[in-house]
Design an enzyme around this catalytic site. Structure first.
Site, PDB file in Angstrom:
ATOM      1  CG  HIS A   1      -2.084  -0.829   1.160  1.00 48.16           C
ATOM      2  ND1 HIS A   1      -2.021  -2.198   1.302  1.00 48.16           N
ATOM      3  CD2 HIS A   1      -3.386  -0.534   0.935  1.00 48.16           C
ATOM      4  CE1 HIS A   1      -3.238  -2.700   1.181  1.00 48.16           C
ATOM      5  NE2 HIS A   1      -4.091  -1.717   0.952  1.00 48.16           N
TER       6      HIS A   1
ATOM      7  CG  ASN B   1       4.215  -4.802   2.431  1.00 46.69           C
ATOM      8  OD1 ASN B   1       3.809  -3.759   2.915  1.00 46.69           O
ATOM      9  ND2 ASN B   1       3.412  -5.683   1.869  1.00 46.69           N
TER      10      ASN B   1
END
Lengths: 322, 322
Positions: free
Chosen positions: B157, B189
């Site tokens: 994201h 991440n």
């Protein structure tokens, strides 16, 4: 007796003179009066403001060349078929470009070539022009002459200088570094790329009206481990990207009334290209160029309206079209 | 005697009832009448049209929550300090992004975090959300789920899902692939990048109002021949770029009245980062991020108005500011 005739003549002349003067004064008064009221109207009414140059022309004593109007509509004409992208648009007097602040090279440059603009007048030319940075770009995103110095690359034009010979200003503006990209000199900038530019001018001389969109590509290639990867050099203190390829998408407007336009795209590698390779071998699917560049060309026109696809030979283009 | 009192009471009640009813009818009549005239005014006057929701609120019987107004101004609030760039802007309900059609990854994503938006309600969360392509992007420039499948990269994201927990829609929209970039999973991440997102939420809980701009970088590195070169992988059938780095530029609004905002920038390499490295070691000069990304952050604010530069330690930030 003679004197009386003379006096009569003088009287008539004076009378005519007065009448003429009064007439001119009347015209002048009416003109001034109308101009004042017009000025008020323009200040009050947005529509009047919008078409003010046209109204003023109606009121003018002498017919004036509509230079301003031409200049206003020139950019509209260049972008007639839509913008390929909308990032950092920059307007020059005879071409429009979108600037890539990350790579310090344009995304695309759009031109509209007409037969009359190509006629070379002796006092216009690249001899009077010099490369210079465009100071309207923020310094953090600007390329400079120092970037190209001793880089081993030529300062290659995107909008070709030879396409803008109707005014010295037009020619000079193609030398702004926003319109320049690092190109291999021998075998590209002075070779195949130059031939492509000449081909575009040939099309213009033949068909009268040609739209060209030129730009860099950063194409991925297969690495030794089989994965695709984009790789390009960056030169100079400002980190100017060296594109791996350059594209030109060309649209020729038909001479026939209501005739359909013809479109083709070329992709040339930024490398030494052998002299004997024909231009036709660099023809490329326009949708593929769009995919790599992230742009949409001549989008104002439905694709189905475009006449034909790419042609196998140059002679066939000249034979079949126009 | 009793009956007469009863009748009197009934009479008074009836009288009062009639009076009350007439009063209500009067209110209703006046309201209807005014609303009609208001409707006419709104149709005739552009200013009245522009502030119509405010006028209607004045006329309303009951106070209504100003949801519509909030929604209208939400995007204006997120972009309060200006747009980093203007390429292919896309508006979502709780964040704004600029899409890079060439790389199939966003240029930047802007968010405005407020304390109240972070409060986790049990029925909102990523359990109900799923990754999906944004069909409003033209197919030629769109990334799809297939691009990430078996690519070896996580779908990372840019606007963190955890920042948008006030509505399920807000959370869902962070799962559009326009807000996603290929990220190394282990050590990035789920490691340092996640820590950075948590740090941003900590700042928000502490200071109330935080602006974040997140995006990818494609940084050049030195080749063996000494030249600088950009190199990044492209994955999947749609050729989605794998950024070499990711940045986050954070601006904290001061709690003190008329206090100056505080700004800092982080650049993390898209690689496995050791767990023991402190976040502070990734602090980066914001002008440098701007140079590599071709963007300008919080440009609506003069740089001199920004309080201080980067701080040496996290604790000092929390001590000195707010």
């Amino acid at each position: 007796m003679k004197l009386r005739w003379h006096l009569l003549g003088l009287g008539i002349l004076l009378g005519l003179g007065t009448a003429g003067f009064s007439f001119a004064a009347g015209i002048y008064y009416q003109h001034e009066h109308a101009t004042q009221r017009l000025q008020q109207l323009i200040q009050q009414n947005p529509y009047a403001y919008y078409i003010r140059s046209k109204i003023y022309k109606v009121f003018a004593f002498f017919k004036t060349p509509d230079d301003e109007e031409n200049a206003n509509h020139r950019l509209g004409r260049i972008m007639k078929y839509g913008f390929p992208g909308l990032d950092d648009i920059r307007l020059y007097s005879d071409f429009v470009l979108s600037y890539d602040r990350r790579n310090r090279v344009a995304h695309w440059v759009c031109e509209h070539l007409q037969k009359k603009d190509l006629s070379t007048t002796t006092h216009v030319g690249r001899a009077h022009a010099s490369f210079q940075p465009d100071l309207s770009v923020p310094s953090n995103f600007r390329s400079s002459l120092a970037d190209y110095r001793r880089s081993g690359f030529n300062r290659g034009h995107l909008a070709a200088a030879g396409n803008h010979h109707s005014h010295q200003t037009h020619c000079n503006e193609t030398f702004y570094l926003t319109n320049i990209a690092p190109q291999i000199g021998k075998g590209f900038n002075s070779g195949a790329w130059n031939n492509l530019e000449i081909y575009v001018r040939d099309l213009t001389l033949r068909y009268g009206s040609v739209y060209v969109c030129t730009g860099p590509l950063y194409k991925p290639k297969q690495r030794c481990d089989g994965k695709l990867s984009v790789e390009y050099e960056m030169i100079g203190p400002n980190l100017v990207a060296v594109p791996t390829h350059f594209f030109k998408v060309i649209m020729v407007e038909s001479k026939v009334p209501l005739g359909k336009p013809y479109m083709e795209g070329y992709v040339l590698p930024n490398a030494t290209i052998p002299d004997n390779l024909p231009l036709r071998s660099f023809l490329c699917d326009i949708r593929e160029i769009e995919h790599y560049a992230g742009l949409k060309f001549f989008d104002g026109l439905r694709r189905s309206a475009i006449f034909g696809s790419n042609y196998p030979s140059e002679s066939q283009v000249f034979r079949d079209f126009g």
